[in-house]
Design an enzyme around this catalytic site. Structure first.
Site, short mmCIF file in Angstrom:
data_model
loop_
_atom_site.label_atom_id
_atom_site.label_comp_id
_atom_site.label_asym_id
_atom_site.label_seq_id
_atom_site.Cartn_x
_atom_site.Cartn_y
_atom_site.Cartn_z
N GLY A 181 0.83 -1.20 0.00
CA GLY A 181 0.00 0.00 0.00
C GLY A 181 0.87 1.25 0.00
O GLY A 181 2.08 1.19 0.19
N GLY B 82 0.91 5.40 1.35
CA GLY B 82 0.27 6.44 2.15
C GLY B 82 0.94 7.77 1.86
O GLY B 82 1.79 7.87 0.97
N ALA B 83 0.53 8.78 2.60
CA ALA B 83 1.07 10.10 2.35
C ALA B 83 2.57 10.15 2.61
O ALA B 83 3.29 10.92 1.99
CB ALA B 83 0.35 11.10 3.25
N GLY C 264 4.82 7.37 2.76
CA GLY C 264 5.69 6.31 2.29
C GLY C 264 4.91 5.14 1.75
O GLY C 264 3.68 5.15 1.69
N LYS D 47 7.58 -0.28 6.11
CA LYS D 47 7.14 1.01 5.57
C LYS D 47 8.39 1.80 5.22
O LYS D 47 9.19 2.16 6.08
CB LYS D 47 6.32 1.76 6.64
N ASP E 102 -6.53 10.40 13.07
CA ASP E 102 -6.91 10.03 11.71
C ASP E 102 -7.56 8.65 11.71
O ASP E 102 -7.17 7.77 10.96
CB ASP E 102 -5.68 10.06 10.79
#
Ligand code: NAG
Ligand code: NAG
Ligand code: NAG
Ligand code: NAG
Ligand code: NAG
Ligand code: NAG
Ligand code: NAG
Ligand code: NAG
Ligand code: NAG
Ligand code: NAG
Ligand code: NAG
Ligand code: NAG
Length: 796
Positions: free
Chosen positions: A514, A516-517, A519, A537, A631
């Site tokens: 996946g 994300g913002a 990494g 990550k 979040d």
């Protein structure tokens, strides 16, 4: 001779380090295969099958046969699953001994089972194009072959004779023998057994072919049929078959670790990202079709482990889950059963704690053969009271005015529409005995400072957090030239990794999980625990912000330890490389699970809601430093192998420490889940998470996204508004109209909706704490009537 020269040439030619080299040709008395990165396998003439060593983790290898031309290199036979071979082990032909696998110190790990005459004639070993590996004499007489010593897989052209046994492996990645096997019995039945030690074969058969007139061979033919044949060649029973199969497919039939025999096909000329496709309709049904209901053992746990229950997914695969109040014994293996999370009921006559226990309902659920008592029961309530008053009763089943009491451990658990009873699972209402798993190192400055924070107000906490962070920063930057990860390591008890280790663990960052913002997340496997996957990550290193994020995330996460939080295992901080290593969550994000094609069951959604609430409650109140997530949304909730929900991505908590000004442009979190105070000049507290949780809870109840602009009915575009309207009109049933499970549990749906409405109150001080919410969801406290909100904030 030619093959030896070829072998030597292969060694001399420089090879890319990671690629395993292959040797074509035969194995003779003068050559061998070594478990290392070079000539570790032998190819069949077509190159489609290979025999040799497959690396199973750092420094250990499995002697195996696999499909060579597809990316997945699927193993179809293995020699030493119980006894993996260390680096440098060798397999070779030895006169008077046969094919032998020895470790570097010369100890035998495995050898082929040849007869005396076989040994005398042995000349060479060869990998054939059928996937059969043979030992043969100089005159090409077959003396031994892998086809007649199957492990868990059979291949086209393979035949099994009377007495042959096929044994499932222990788990997907562990090739030791598992609990299940099948056998072609002398009486002509092909029988499946659910026990690793067949003391009592007869009673543990969970599937049998019932072939009239003695099947004597199990044949897998090229056109895609696995069938039992009689002595005269007649087909007695087709076990599995694939219709209209062309020659452009590989096939295999395997008794998998869950006890199910499945027939797979894979196109020869394509690498499918999903591996061997599992759901093609033209591919045969699994045997047995429903393993959950097929196994009923008198002694043994059933299809799943003790105290768990089995459900058949839409993909016809069994899932083993724990009832609410129970947790997996081994979080890495959902088939190993569950244990009670709460303290058992006191059996002392004078203090039976009957007021401390309540029941959770699970329709269509049963644990056959775990009963110790049954009686006529006029009502369900009667059945509940009988079980509540009995300290040995763990579960009661109410079915057709009969009440069955069951004791621990529970076996043969299943949830299936064919079960018409309702299970009542007893649990302790007020459970203060479970949890508090956090046992981090108590000797660091960080934690000492942290513990000061425990009972102060949120604001003081934030201030202290900021100070802690700044102290930490300056301490870090002073030392940054020396780069002393060891110090962080001691402070938070997480492991450090070198960049190279993580590069190897992720196979050069090959499989992306996946983005994300901050990494990208990759799948990896650690060298020490080669069966354990991890999520690595890799942080984008260019902006200054993500460097800060790295430090903060490490600080914040390192100390947390709770079963509903994704565990940080370690990190790497080397030059410009910054990586975090998390436990791997095999079932992806809640967003995919919840909004995907098939609706997860209501009971699973209840568990997820409780999981997330418990995780947040821990973050807010119980861990050494209070952490606000900021979040909470379905994309940040991950599901592990047993579908336990875990909160991930604490990265945004940093804002509270670093950036004290909150303008709308600086707002972090995801619009739609954001509390109104983010947009106003109001202090931010843990109540922002409560708000986001409220939105998430409504999404869990209704299985849809909060904001659905394409909705035809305007009142339904924003889910929480609609939920509010329904609650107000007393028509909550509308929210779960097409969901039979939830509709039949409408009292709980009502309680959940009320809880959600409390969470999304505009005034943060009206929102309950996560601890309170957890109790509301669990039914431990009454949910008061939520106040009438004048205007709902619809932040989308
Ligand atoms: C392996 O041995 C068999 C039998 O001697 C022979 O037919 C075959 O060509 C050999 N294969 C290779 C690649 O040398
Ligand atoms: C593999 O390499 C070893 C030396 O490292 C050599 O002795 C052996 O014969 C080779 N095996 C084959 C099949 O070429
Ligand atoms: C599939 O992957 C294997 C190894 O990863 C590669 O050798 C092969 O060429 C690939 N095949 C296709 C059709 O892409
Ligand atoms: C070899 O296999 C046969 C049949 O599977 C078995 O009866 C025999 O005990 C085995 N011998 C050894 C040494 O394992
Ligand atoms: C596989 O599982 C068995 C049984 O639990 C265990 O003894 C063995 O260590 C495991 N092997 C590996 C490689 O993890
Ligand atoms: C197969 O098993 C069933 C049940 O035990 C038995 O009735 C039947 O006779 C067996 N079949 C043969 C051919 O023995
Ligand atoms: C083959 O054997 C089966 C049972 O053993 C019998 O039913 C069948 O009629 C036989 N077929 C032929 C062609 O003999
Ligand atoms: C495979 O088996 C099926 C059923 O026994 C038979 O109809 C078919 O002809 C067989 N195919 C081959 C290639 O033998
Ligand atoms: C197999 O092929 C036949 C003839 O071409 C066709 O009638 C049949 O529908 C096909 N079956 C499947 C399952 O595709
Ligand atoms: C099964 O059917 C699907 C679509 O109907 C097709 O793409 C696939 O090639 C078929 N598989 C086999 C093995 O025939
Ligand atoms: C049972 O409860 C009584 C009264 O609470 C207490 O005195 C006694 O020690 C208890 N017995 C046991 C075995 O716990
Ligand atoms: C829960 O337990 C605590 C302490 O054990 C007790 O003070 C409290 O009254 C209990 N609550 C309920 C609802 O029983």
């Amino acid at each position: 001779m030619a093959s030896i020269i070829l072998g030597i040439l292969l060694i001399l030619v420089p090879l890319p380090l990671s690629a395993e080299a292959q040797t074509s040709g035969n194995l003779t008395f003068s050559n061998s295969l070594t478990a290392n990165d070079r000539n570790s396998s032998l190819l069949s003439p077509s190159g489609e099958f290979a025999f040799g060593f497959q690396k199973m983790g750092q420094g250990v290898h499995l002697l195996a046969i696999w499909f060579e031309m597809i990316e997945e290199k699927t193993i179809v036979w293995s020699a030493n699953g119980d006894n993996l071979a260390p680096e440098g082990s060798k397999v070779q032909l030895i006169a008077n001994r046969g094919l032998v696998l020895t470790d570097p110190r010369g100890r035998e790990l495995w050898y082929s089972n040849l007869t005396a005459t076989g040994l005398a004639g042995l000349a060479y070993a060869a990998m054939l194009d059928t996937g059969n590996f043979i030992l043969a004499s100089a005159s090409h007489v077959n003396l031994w072959d892998s086809f007649s010593q199957p492990t868990d897989t059979i291949l086209p052209t393979q035949q099994l004779n009377l007495g042959a046994t096929v044994t499932a492996r222990y788990s997907e990645m562990n090739y030791s023998a598992g609990r299940f096997h099948f056998k072609l019995r002398e009486d002509g039945n092909l029988s499946f057994y659910a026990t690793p030690h067949p003391l009592d074969d007869e009673s543990d058969i969970y599937w049998r072919s019932n072939t009239p007139g003695s099947g004597i061979q199990l044949i897998f033919n090229q056109s895609g049929q696995v069938s039992l044949t009689a002595r005269n060649g007649t087909v007695l029973k087709v076990i599995t078959s694939v219709t209209n199969l062309t020659s452009g497919f590989y096939q295999r039939a395997i008794l998998e670790y869950d006890g199910v025999f499945r027939h797979y096909v894979h196109p020869k000329l394509a690498n499918l990202s999903s591996g061997w496709p599992k759901g093609w309709s033209n591919v045969s049904d699994p045997v047995p079709e429903n393993i959950c209901t097929s196994i009923v053992q008198n002694i043994g746990s059933g299809a799943c482990g003790l105290n768990s229950y089995c459900t058949l997914g839409n993909d016809l695969r069994p899932r083993c889950q724990c009832p609410l109040g129970y947790t997996l014994l081994d979080s890495m293996n959902e088939m190993n059963g569950c244990i009670q999370e709460f303290a058992p009921q006191n059996c002392n006559g004078s203090r039976r704690e009957t007021d401390q226990f309540d029941f959770r309902e699970m329709p269509n659920t049963d644990w056959p053969r775990s009963d110790y008592e049954h009686s006529a029961a006029p009502t369900e309530e009667w059945c509940r009271e009988a079980c509540r008053a009995d300290c040995l009763c763990a579960v009661a089943i109410f079915n057709r005015e009969t009440c069955w009491k069951k004791k621990l451990p529970l076996s043969n658990g299943r949830m299936d529409l064919s079960e018409d009873g309702k299970a009542l699972i007893k649990f302790r209402i007020n459970d203060s005995t479970s949890k508090s798993t956090g046992n981090g190192n108590k000797n660091s400055t960080l934690i000492i400072i942290g513990s000061v924070l425990l009972s102060s107000s949120v604001f003081v906490n934030l201030l202290l957090l900021l100070i802690t962070y700044l102290i930490y920063r300056s301490f870090r930057s002073r030392d940054s030239k020396l780069s002393q990860p060891v110090q962080i390591n001691q402070a938070i008890g997480t492991q450090t990794f070198t960049y190279q280790e993580l590069q190897e663990a992720t196979d050069q960052f090959k499989e992306e999980l996946g983005r994300g913002a901050f990494g990208t997340v990759y799948k990896g496997v650690l060298r020490s625990e080669y069966t354990n996957f991890v999520a690595v990550k890799l942080l984008a290193t260019r902006t200054g912000e993500s460097e800060k994020e790295f430090e903060r995330e490490v600080i914040a996460i390192g100390q947390t330890n709770h079963k509903n939080l994704v565990q940080l295992l370690g990190y790497c901080n080397e030059g410009q490389h910054r990586l975090l290593v998390y436990e791997f969550m095999s079932n992806g994000t809640l967003a995919d699970f919840l909004f995907g094609a098939s609706r997860p069951s209501w009971y699973r959604r209840i568990e997820i809601a409780c999981d997330v609430a418990r995780g947040l409650s821990y973050l807010h109140d119980d861990c050494t430093r209070h952490i606000i997530h900021c979040d909470i949304k379905p994309q940040n909730i991950l599901l592990d192998g047993s579908l336990t929900a875990k909160i991930s991505d604490f990265g945004l908590a940093k804002l509270l420490m670093a950036n004290q000004t909150r303008t709308t442009t600086g707002v972090r979190g995801t619009r739609g889940y954001l509390a109104p105070e983010w947009f106003k000049n109001m202090p931010i507290s843990s109540k922002v998470d409560v708000y986001s949780f409220g939105i998430l809870l409504v999404e869990l109840i209704c299985c849809r996204k909060n904001y659905k602009p394409e909705s035809e009915i305007e009142a339904q575009i924003v889910l929480v508004d609609w939920a509010y309207d329904c609650y107000h009109d007393g028509s909550i049933l509308k929210l779960v109209e097409s969901d039979d499970e939830a509709s039949s549990d409408i009292k709980r749906v009502g309680r959940f909706v009320m809880t959600a409405l409390w969470c999304i109150q505009e005034d943060p001080s009206l929102r309950p704490t996560m601890k309170k919410i957890t109790q509301m969801l669990e039914g431990a406290v009454e949910v008061p009537v939520p106040p009438v909100s004048s205007s709902f904030i619809t932040s989308v």
